[in-house]
Structure formats: structure tokens, C-alpha cells
Design an enzyme around this catalytic site. Structure first.
Site, mmCIF file in Angstrom:
data_model
loop_
_atom_site.group_PDB
_atom_site.id
_atom_site.type_symbol
_atom_site.label_atom_id
_atom_site.label_comp_id
_atom_site.label_asym_id
_atom_site.label_seq_id
_atom_site.Cartn_x
_atom_site.Cartn_y
_atom_site.Cartn_z
ATOM 1 N N LYS A 2 1.077 -1.230 -0.126
ATOM 2 C CA LYS A 2 -0.069 -0.080 -0.291
ATOM 3 C C LYS A 2 1.054 1.007 -0.119
ATOM 4 O O LYS A 2 1.300 1.544 0.775
ATOM 5 C CB LYS A 2 -1.181 0.125 1.164
ATOM 6 C CG LYS A 2 -2.456 0.536 1.140
ATOM 7 C CD LYS A 2 -3.459 0.471 2.271
ATOM 8 C CE LYS A 2 -4.560 1.075 2.425
ATOM 9 N NZ LYS A 2 -4.586 0.619 3.855
HETATM 10 O O1 G3P Z 1 -8.487 1.934 4.546
HETATM 11 C C1 G3P Z 1 -8.522 2.857 5.526
HETATM 12 C C2 G3P Z 1 -9.334 3.143 6.143
HETATM 13 O O2 G3P Z 1 -9.150 2.674 7.172
HETATM 14 C C3 G3P Z 1 -9.192 4.329 6.871
HETATM 15 O O3 G3P Z 1 -10.653 4.555 6.982
HETATM 16 O O4 G3P Z 1 -12.586 5.209 9.149
HETATM 17 O O5 G3P Z 1 -9.309 5.824 9.268
HETATM 18 O O6 G3P Z 1 -10.574 6.898 7.582
HETATM 19 P P1 G3P Z 1 -10.831 5.593 8.398
#
Ligand code: G3P
Length: 220
Positions: free
Chosen positions: A86
Site C-alpha cells: 500500500k
Molecule cells: O482503508 C483506509 C481506512 O482504514 C481509513 O479509514 O475510517 O480511518 O478514515 P478511516
């Protein structure tokens, strides 16, 4: 639509895998930090996740320069056949992704917030591109529209290699519904969202009424 689990928690991954629900896993440095893991255990942790899940497991680099990203990517890609590296959607990230594409190492370009970023990720050779919904909503933008635009734009062209859109930063079952309707290939969801996707009050009410009626049968 396929579902990936967005977590580094091995217990959650094992549970979701037992439901037959997940085709892969995505992690990031924050998710790994939440497990209490330390740097020395990181590679071992990713290898353990890869052993639990048949599908791709995204592990994120932390270097910000192309050489550092490629070096970290090679190290993590060597852990298992199903590792996907990633990499954030930056100039350095694009250069690293292109280098890794030429080496046959699959990349998930992350932190993507626009159609131009997604198109460049595709041109660089990314195997996946991950537009974030929730974080875009967080700044009073429309994360779902952004994913829809990216799905449409990428669908307009042949990049000469496979690329799938992973709807990321998914915060609700509603996000999942909308992403499926717009044709996103994958939604990566936290475990709490996956549980909400299963739940429906009418399912619970139906079970309660069937059980109440079955009581009458068994007492007859
Ligand atoms: O896949 C990316 C994700 O983990 C981000 O999620 O909720 O931290 O914006 P969030």
C-alpha cells in the site's frame, strides 16, 4: 462486489473469514498501532494475517521517498505471495508504484481523493486504487460521489493491466450499498461495519416471532 476487512486485528480477521465474508484484508499504520504491535513484530504480524486470508493483504509503507518505498515494499512483499503493497498517492508514490509494477509487485495506491489521482495511479501500474469516503465526508465533501466519479473514469479506459477500485474509509452499511450500486469492485470495511451489514431489525423481529410460534407447537 468483494469485501476486504479493514483491520490488523487477527481475531477479527479469523472471525470474518469464518463467515466466508472476506476476500482480502487492508491494513495501515494506524490499524497496526491499534493492535499494540511494535515495529519488530510488524513483518511477522503481516505474515500471520496472510496465512489466515486467501486473498490479497495490503501492508502500507511508511517511507515518503521512492527509494525508501521500494525498499520497504520489497521487504514486505517477500513475506507471502498474497501481500499487496500500500503506497500513498503522491509523486514519490507514483514513481515507486511504477518501479514495483515493472518488478511484478502489486500495489494498492491509497489516500486517493480525486479522479486525476486515480487515473495517475492506474497509469503508473497500480493493481488497486483506494478512494477514501469517510475522510472526504469529514471535510464536508461528498465521498460517495468521489468514488462514483473514479469508478466511471477508470471504466472509460483500458490501462493494459487489471485495476480494481477499493472503496475505503467506509463508515456505514449505507456506504457499502451506494458503492455496490455504483459498481465499485471492492469495499474494505472495518469489522463493526461488517457486523452492521449483517444486522437488520426485521430479521431479529422475524426470528422472535417464529420462535414464539414454535413455542406453541412444542407445547401442543
Ligand atoms: O482503508 C483506509 C481506512 O482504514 C481509513 O479509514 O475510517 O480511518 O478514515 P478511516
Amino acid at each position: 462486489m468483494k469485501f476486504f476487512l479493514d483491520t490488523a486485528d487477527i481475531g477479527q480477521i479469523e472471525e470474518a473469514a469464518s463467515w466466508g465474508a472476506i476476500a482480502g484484508v487492508t491494513t495501515n499504520p494506524t490499524l497496526y498501532a491499534r493492535t499494540g504491535g511494535k515495529l519488530a513484530d510488524f513483518n511477522n504480524h503481516i505474515a500471520r494475517i496472510c496465512a489466515v486470508v486467501d486473498g490479497p493483504v495490503s501492508a502500507e509503507v511508511t517511507a515518503e521517498d521512492r527509494a525508501g518505498m521500494v525498499e520497504q515494499a520489497k521487504e514486505v512483499a517477500a513475506l507471502a505471495d498474497n501481500v499487496v503493497v500500500k503506497i500513498p498517492t503522491t509523486v514519490e508514490g507514483l514513481a515507486a508504484t511504477h518501479e514495483l509494477y515493472k518488478l511484478g509487485i502489486p500495489v494498492n495506491m491509497t489516500l486517493c481523493f480525486s479522479v486525476p489521482q486515480a487515473l495517475l495511479a492506474a497509469r503508473a501500474g497500480a493493481r488497486y486504487v483506494s478512494p477514501f469516503i469517510g475522510r472526504f465526508d469529514d471535510i464536508s465533501e461528498d465521498g460517495l460521489s468521489q468514488v462514483e466519479d473514479i469508478v466511471t473514469a477508470l471504466g472509460n479506459y483500458d490501462f493494459g493491466h487489471e485495476i480494481e477500485v477499493i472503496a475505503a474509509s467506509v463508515r456505514s452499511a449505507h456506504h457499502v450499498t451506494q458503492c455496490a450500486l455504483m459498481g465499485a469492485d471492492i469495499a474494505t470495511v472495518p469489522f463493526d461495519v461488517l457486523k452492521k451489514m449483517v444486522a437488520h431489525p426485521l430479521t431479529d423481529r422475524g426470528i422472535a416471532s417464529f420462535n414464539a410460534d414454535w413455542e406453541k407447537v412444542t407445547q401442543a
